[in-house]
Design a protein around this motif. Structure first.
Motif, PDB file in Angstrom:
ATOM      1  N   LEU A 178      24.172  34.697  32.084  1.00  0.00           N
ATOM      2  CA  LEU A 178      24.898  36.074  32.604  1.00  0.00           C
ATOM      3  C   LEU A 178      24.526  36.710  33.460  1.00  0.00           C
ATOM      4  O   LEU A 178      23.325  36.608  34.196  1.00  0.00           O
ATOM      5  N   GLY A 179      25.424  37.423  33.995  1.00  0.00           N
ATOM      6  CA  GLY A 179      25.232  38.148  35.373  1.00  0.00           C
ATOM      7  C   GLY A 179      26.348  39.383  35.212  1.00  0.00           C
ATOM      8  O   GLY A 179      27.326  39.606  34.674  1.00  0.00           O
ATOM      9  N   LEU A 180      25.940  40.165  36.591  1.00  0.00           N
ATOM     10  CA  LEU A 180      26.852  41.303  36.686  1.00  0.00           C
ATOM     11  C   LEU A 180      28.274  40.900  37.326  1.00  0.00           C
ATOM     12  O   LEU A 180      27.840  40.126  38.524  1.00  0.00           O
ATOM     13  N   SER A 181      29.472  40.948  37.279  1.00  0.00           N
ATOM     14  CA  SER A 181      30.704  40.591  37.772  1.00  0.00           C
ATOM     15  C   SER A 181      31.469  41.627  38.399  1.00  0.00           C
ATOM     16  O   SER A 181      31.617  42.594  37.624  1.00  0.00           O
ATOM     17  N   TYR A 182      31.657  41.835  39.756  1.00  0.00           N
ATOM     18  CA  TYR A 182      32.178  42.905  40.404  1.00  0.00           C
ATOM     19  C   TYR A 182      33.490  42.707  40.754  1.00  0.00           C
ATOM     20  O   TYR A 182      34.052  43.551  41.397  1.00  0.00           O
ATOM     21  N   ASP A 183      34.053  41.989  39.900  1.00  0.00           N
ATOM     22  CA  ASP A 183      35.550  41.829  39.979  1.00  0.00           C
ATOM     23  C   ASP A 183      36.447  42.824  39.348  1.00  0.00           C
ATOM     24  O   ASP A 183      37.548  43.345  39.339  1.00  0.00           O
ATOM     25  N   THR A 184      35.628  43.816  38.430  1.00  0.00           N
ATOM     26  CA  THR A 184      36.272  44.926  37.586  1.00  0.00           C
ATOM     27  C   THR A 184      35.539  45.892  38.121  1.00  0.00           C
ATOM     28  O   THR A 184      34.463  45.990  38.862  1.00  0.00           O
ATOM     29  N   TYR A 185      35.917  47.342  37.999  1.00  0.00           N
ATOM     30  CA  TYR A 185      35.167  48.319  38.060  1.00  0.00           C
ATOM     31  C   TYR A 185      35.264  49.215  36.995  1.00  0.00           C
ATOM     32  O   TYR A 185      36.678  49.927  36.681  1.00  0.00           O
ATOM     33  N   PRO A 186      34.398  49.871  36.202  1.00  0.00           N
ATOM     34  CA  PRO A 186      33.188  49.375  36.551  1.00  0.00           C
ATOM     35  C   PRO A 186      32.802  48.068  36.359  1.00  0.00           C
ATOM     36  O   PRO A 186      33.856  47.014  35.796  1.00  0.00           O
ATOM     37  N   PRO A 187      31.789  47.376  36.892  1.00  0.00           N
ATOM     38  CA  PRO A 187      31.605  45.910  36.713  1.00  0.00           C
ATOM     39  C   PRO A 187      31.568  45.509  35.319  1.00  0.00           C
ATOM     40  O   PRO A 187      31.540  46.273  34.477  1.00  0.00           O
ATOM     41  N   SER A 188      31.338  44.056  35.050  1.00  0.00           N
ATOM     42  CA  SER A 188      31.317  43.614  33.866  1.00  0.00           C
ATOM     43  C   SER A 188      30.117  42.530  33.622  1.00  0.00           C
ATOM     44  O   SER A 188      29.524  42.068  34.719  1.00  0.00           O
ATOM     45  N   ILE A 189      29.598  42.280  32.377  1.00  0.00           N
ATOM     46  CA  ILE A 189      28.826  41.537  32.373  1.00  0.00           C
ATOM     47  C   ILE A 189      29.367  40.381  31.661  1.00  0.00           C
ATOM     48  O   ILE A 189      30.242  40.224  30.675  1.00  0.00           O
ATOM     49  N   SER A 190      29.187  39.140  32.610  1.00  0.00           N
ATOM     50  CA  SER A 190      30.169  38.059  32.208  1.00  0.00           C
ATOM     51  C   SER A 190      29.125  36.797  32.444  1.00  0.00           C
ATOM     52  O   SER A 190      28.161  36.751  33.259  1.00  0.00           O
ATOM     53  N   GLY A 191      29.657  35.666  31.840  1.00  0.00           N
ATOM     54  CA  GLY A 191      28.861  34.209  31.922  1.00  0.00           C
ATOM     55  C   GLY A 191      28.818  33.553  30.474  1.00  0.00           C
ATOM     56  O   GLY A 191      29.754  33.910  29.744  1.00  0.00           O
ATOM     57  N   THR A 192      28.240  32.637  30.428  1.00  0.00           N
ATOM     58  CA  THR A 192      27.993  31.629  29.425  1.00  0.00           C
ATOM     59  C   THR A 192      26.571  31.726  28.769  1.00  0.00           C
ATOM     60  O   THR A 192      25.813  31.248  29.524  1.00  0.00           O
TER      61      THR A 192
END
Length: 678
Positions: A178-192
């Motif tokens: 998992l990591g922080l994705s800055y494709d959204t604002y606020p960012p998202s926690i995303s991954g597998t």
């Protein structure tokens, strides 16, 4: 002017001066309130505020921005407010307001006992006041989330600071997929997530506004649970297929399994998502992991538990499939047959036939020349320590006629391709169903992005390497045959043979009435480089697409000339389509001509010579070529042929194993597989 009048005037003047002084002193003591307009900032007088001596009790939450404006302790705008306990625990005094405020983000839970002091010197006299403030900082309520190992996860972080330029970080990420994705604002926690467990995260947010630093944070707890494995069952010796579910929505997703191929199973890319196919060789539990990725940071995986049950029956010969039965003379028959087993475990099978000392550990089909006086053949098969015996009345089967016949293959010679150039291979050129039924193909080992569509392997290789490819052809009755070939993708090694159109396989001939026939056929080439092939026909048709091709032809023109070109090399082939179609397509009144038939007399072969029975020759010559499994020529000769000639003896190449014998006349060709064992 009298003395009384002068004294009266002086008293009025003194009273006026005292009134002005009193007003000026009162004006200095009144607190001022700041008012903003579009042009300036002004102050206005407010009534005097009483001192608040009582204890002030406040509450705050760790990680959440806090602000509290102090009460006016002295009625002067120039009063100085201080606290010996501030700054502390993320809080401090801000002078952006009047009176000032306690602002900041508490870092930890605590009970903060503060003293707020107000000091000022008026007319050289010090004035002071104070108030006690207790701030109880409560622990934050963590955000509780759940995720599943191997399944894509995403969660958008809530707004912590209402500023568009606030930055978000986490000291615990990236971790566990998992990591922080800055494709959204606020960012998202995303991954597998890669593994199960509890992940305790802290999300920090901060920004700078009007010269002031602002901060906030929130704890997040993610419980990653075990994935639910897909439970499947199979039976040893029984064909198995299972299509993998969609793990990522992207069409470009690539699926792999580090545990396959194994135990007779492999991943087949004939479906999308791909399938697990094959015939399990042995019983047991197979723990598989299916991984999916799309070339981006997205990935997913799912565990599969495949329980392979033992074969319900013990090892035995259940039946014998008769493939062909040809008379040699009145007392002998040339039969081709294949045993069908039950209770397979994957171990090698040794087969002996109580006739002519026949014994082999190679898979069938087998060819025997048998006397009609011996009507029963005894088959003895051994797998491990188990033995099976079957008495086969072959002569009765010849009378009744052959049952469903196993597909046959001539083998596929090594193939060459070049990266960045289109490649195509028609499997119909190398497999035949003796019953004339359509075959279904499965292929494993193809490098990306080569794919199988119907009977055509095609695509444009992107990299280099040598790839072992496995091909299986299955008939509608479930009988199958497999072969392998080597595909080399490089731009250096030239083909071992020059480009040529060497033969044509006819797969369909439909009578449309009168002289019209609809013919379906596929050319067979050598010396392929992977470059496109331009094929022209004398009926005016021209194409760069791979076969098979379907053309409407007239029986008045039985010969169709094919002209193929690749990389400037041109090859011409005269295709006698009318002869290939057989008697149903011949012109009225024309005598039918037999089709070319080549039979190996004794296979596997012991020795350096192979005996062939050749029938249906039209013309005055027969050309015989012997090739090894890699397509290299070991022997070639052209023989003058007479109608009364049937047999020919041909020398085989050196070495053991599979060799190919190609028999060709002016208009027909056939290739048979020979197994040399001694």
């Amino acid at each position: 002017m009298s003395t009384h009048t002068s004294t009266q005037r002086l008293g009025w003047l003194i009273a006026l001066l005292l009134l002005v002084c009193w007003n000026l002193q009162a004006e200095d003591r009144l607190p001022l309130t700041k008012t903003h307009t579009s042009q300036s900032t002004t102050y206005f007088h407010e009534p005097n505020t009483a001192i608040v001596p009582a204890l002030i009790s406040l509450t705050a939450t760790a990680g959440v921005p806090f602000q509290y404006q102090l009460p006016a302790l002295l009625p002067y705008i120039s009063t100085i407010y201080t606290s010996p306990q501030l700054p502390g625990n993320g809080l401090s005094i801000s002078y952006e307001t009047l009176p000032p405020s306690i602002v900041g983000t508490p870092n930890a839970t605590d009970v903060m006992n503060l003293t707020i002091n107000a000091n000022l010197t008026v007319n050289s006299q010090p004035e002071s006041a104070s108030v006690a403030i207790t701030i109880t900082v409560n622990p934050p309520t963590p955000i509780s989330l759940t995720a599943t190992a191997g399944v894509p996860f995403t969660y958008e972080i809530p707004v912590l600071i209402h500023e568009n330029n606030a930055g978000y970080t986490s000291p615990q990420l990236p971790a566990n997929g998992l990591g922080l994705s800055y494709d959204t604002y606020p960012p998202s926690i995303s991954g597998t997530p890669n593994a199960t467990g509890v992940m305790n995260l802290t999300i920090n947010s901060s920004n700078m506004s009007n010269g002031q630093s602002h901060a906030a944070w929130v704890p997040i707890s993610i419980t990653v649970t075990d994935p639910t494995p897909i439970s499947l069952t199979a039976t040893a010796g029984v064909p198995f297929t299972y299509q993998i579910p969609v793990l990522l929505s992207s069409n470009g997703t690539f699926y792999t399994s580090p545990q396959l191929p194994a135990n007779g199973l492999s991943t087949s890319y004939l479906t999308y998502p791909p399938s697990i196919v094959g015939t399990p060789l042995a019983s047991g539990v197979m723990n598989l992991t299916i991984n999916a990725s799309n070339g981006q940071p997205e990935s997913a995986w799912v565990p599969i538990t495949l329980t392979v049950h033992p074969s319900p029956t013990s090892f035995a010969i259940s039946t014998i499939n008769l493939i062909s039965c040809q008379p040699i003379d009145n007392a002998h028959r040339l039969i081709k047959l294949n045993p069908v087993y039950t209770g397979l475990t994957g171990e090698k099978i040794t087969l002996a036939i109580a006739y002519d000392n026949f014994i082999t550990d190679q898979p069938g089909p087998y060819t025997l020349q048998v006397s009609t006086n011996q009507t029963i053949l005894t088959f003895i098969a051994q797998q491990g320590s188990n033995t099976a015996i079957y008495n086969y009345r072959w002569l009765d089967a010849c009378t009744v006629g052959p049952s469903n016949q196993q597909p046959t293959t001539t083998g596929i010679p090594p193939q060459m391709a070049q990266p960045g150039q289109a490649y195509q291979l028609s499997l119909a050129n190398y497999f035949v169903d003796p019953d004339g039924n359509p075959l279904t193909f499965t292929v494993s080992g193809l490098p990306s992005p080569l794919t199988l569509t119907g009977t055509i392997i095609s695509g444009t290789p992107s990299g280099t390497g040598s790839f072992p490819i496995s091909v299986t052809a299955v008939d509608p009755g479930g009988l199958f045959i497999s072969t392998t070939f080597q595909l080399s993708v490089n731009g250096i090694t030239p083909p071992t043979q020059s480009f040529a159109l060497v033969s044509v396989t006819t797969s369909g001939c439909q009578n449309l009435g009168g002289t019209q026939r609809q013919v379906t056929f596929t050319p067979e080439y050598t010396g392929l480089t992977g470059d496109p092939i331009v094929l022209a026909m004398t009926n005016g048709y021209i194409t760069t697409q791979a076969g098979p091709y379907t053309q409407t032809l007239s029986t008045d023109q039985p010969l169709l000339t094919l002209i193929a070109q690749q990389d400037g090399a041109t090859s011409v082939y005269n295709y006698n389509w009318l002869s290939a179609c057989g008697s149903s397509a011949r012109r009225a009144g024309e005598e039918p001509s037999p089709s070319l038939q080549v039979t190996v007399l004794g296979n596997p072969v012991q020795g350096q010579q192979v005996e062939l029975a050749i029938q249906g020759v039209v013309g005055r010559w027969v050309e015989v070529s012997v090739l090894d499994a890699q397509g290299r020529s070991a022997h070639q000769q052209r023989l003058d042929w007479s109608p009364d000639r049937v047999r020919v003896s041909v020398p085989l190449g050196a070495g053991m194993g599979v060799q190919l014998v190609k028999v060709q006349t002016a208009h027909q060709s056939q290739t048979v597989k020979v197994i040399k064992i001694h």
